[in-house]
Design a protein around this motif. Structure first.
Motif, PDB file in Angstrom:
ATOM      1  N   THR A 144       0.817  -1.217   0.000  1.00  0.00           N
ATOM      2  CA  THR A 144       0.000   0.000   0.000  1.00  0.00           C
ATOM      3  C   THR A 144       0.848   1.264   0.000  1.00  0.00           C
ATOM      4  N   SER A 147       2.792   1.810  -3.375  1.00  0.00           N
ATOM      5  CA  SER A 147       1.966   2.253  -4.503  1.00  0.00           C
ATOM      6  C   SER A 147       1.540   3.706  -4.317  1.00  0.00           C
ATOM      7  N   TYR A 148       1.288   4.107  -3.067  1.00  0.00           N
ATOM      8  CA  TYR A 148       0.903   5.501  -2.810  1.00  0.00           C
ATOM      9  C   TYR A 148       2.063   6.440  -3.123  1.00  0.00           C
ATOM     10  N   ARG A 151       2.463   6.773  -7.005  1.00  0.00           N
ATOM     11  CA  ARG A 151       1.400   7.524  -7.658  1.00  0.00           C
ATOM     12  C   ARG A 151       1.431   9.005  -7.275  1.00  0.00           C
ATOM     13  N   ASP A 205      -1.499   2.106 -12.662  1.00  0.00           N
ATOM     14  CA  ASP A 205      -2.663   1.701 -11.886  1.00  0.00           C
ATOM     15  C   ASP A 205      -2.241   1.157 -10.515  1.00  0.00           C
ATOM     16  N   GLU A 206      -3.018   1.453  -9.481  1.00  0.00           N
ATOM     17  CA  GLU A 206      -2.679   1.030  -8.124  1.00  0.00           C
ATOM     18  C   GLU A 206      -2.569  -0.484  -8.012  1.00  0.00           C
ATOM     19  N   THR A 207      -3.536  -1.200  -8.565  1.00  0.00           N
ATOM     20  CA  THR A 207      -3.507  -2.660  -8.495  1.00  0.00           C
ATOM     21  C   THR A 207      -2.298  -3.217  -9.219  1.00  0.00           C
ATOM     22  N   LYS A 210       0.909  -2.668  -7.158  1.00  0.00           N
ATOM     23  CA  LYS A 210       1.060  -3.636  -6.075  1.00  0.00           C
ATOM     24  C   LYS A 210       1.531  -4.980  -6.612  1.00  0.00           C
TER      25      LYS A 210
END
Length: 315
Positions: A144, A147-148, A151, A205-207, A210
């Motif tokens: 988490t 990825s934050y 982005r 993309d966040e997914t 990860k």
């Protein structure tokens, strides 16, 4: 690079000092960061003075008298592992760096803690619950925060690359400061493998981000398995860096530490100054989230005041 008979071996990509980057690294032991400074010194040559490495650390570390306070003043980021709190802290810290437009490298340990019997047990239970493979040399990463970071910095046009660092100990693995400082046990060699991944090669993309990090850790686990068989990472290591600057730094800081001890014994003024400084940081530890967070709040107030002043001048 060899210091006091211990060799730091770095292979792979050069760390570009002017990159605004995120560094991800496996956390084999509590003392990894002691050897990381030597690796960054070597990997950033010949422009080592330009790199701006900051760690993202557990919040309790900021309370450590001396080192924790210094890291606060150097803008290190502290997180609590409570995402509701950490998201706000990270957002403020990243916005501050972007506003200053200073190129920085942020190091994060995605595993969240070092590899021990208990932490491996928790990682294995997590893997079994998700149908993931069991790791021997790493822990499953927490995705988490990573990825934050990616982005947030990419949206601000502030991220050039992600560096994947892998640390390995071919002989002795020091598990804590006790091994090195009390028992005098240090590894004869510490190896680092560095890979630079440009931001254009990293998902948005966040997914997908990860999943990308989880895939990197699967590759890292396999690389470490090979490393502990061969006692080295593949590829030619970087040439040994000059040791004279390190020797000068060692002499300087040893002299400065000795001078401080003498001043504490003979100077009333220095004793009072040290006491006031210690009380200040103890107070900040008890009643705030750290010096760097206060610095950012002051900066925001100063910026707002400047904007108000500018508007009045225009009127």
């Amino acid at each position: 690079m060899e210091v006091f008979g211990m060799k730091v071996v770095v292979s792979g990509d050069h760390v570009r000092p002017n990159d605004s980057a995120i560094l991800v690294m496996n956390h084999r032991t509590r003392v990894d960061w002691n050897f990381l400074w030597g690796a960054i010194y070597q990997a950033c040559m010949p422009s080592v003075a330009e790199h701006k490495l900051k760690f993202i650390l557990k919040d309790p570390i900021r309370h450590i008298p001396g080192p924790g306070w210094i890291m606060q003043m150097n803008g290190f980021l502290y997180i609590t592992r409570q995402w509701e709190e950490d998201q706000g802290r990270l957002s403020r810290s990243l916005d501050y760096l972007v506003t200053l437009r200073r190129r920085s490298q942020l190091l994060i340990f995605p595993e969240g803690t070092d590899l021990t019997v208990s932490s491996k047990g928790r990682s294995d239970r997590f893997a079994k619950s998700r149908g993931l493979p069991l790791y021997e040399h790493t822990l499953h990463p927490k995705t988490t925060g990573f990825s934050y970071l990616v982005r947030h910095l990419r949206d601000a046009d502030y991220l050039d690359a992600v560096y994947d660092l892998t640390i390995g100990y071919p002989d002795f693995v020091p598990q804590s400061e006790l091994d090195m400082m009390i028992k005098g046990k240090v590894p004869s060699e510490v190896h680092f493998k560095v890979q630079r991944i440009p931001i254009s090669d990293i998902p948005r993309d966040e997914t997908a981000l990860k999943a990308w990090l989880e895939e990197r850790w699967l590759l890292k686990e396999r690389e470490l398995g090979q490393f502990y068989r061969d006692k080295a990472f593949p590829g030619e290591p970087w040439p040994q860096s000059a040791r004279l600057p390190l020797r000068i730094a060692l002499v300087f800081w040893t002299f400065l530490s000795g001078l401080m001890l003498v001043m504490l014994l003979v100077s009333t003024f220095f004793q009072i100054w040290t006491l006031c400084f210690a009380l200040l940081f103890i107070g900040m530890s008890l009643f705030s989230t750290g010096f760097n967070q206060i610095e950012m709040a002051w900066y925001d107030k100063w910026k707002a005041l400047v904007l108000v002043t500018d508007r009045r001048k225009l009127e």
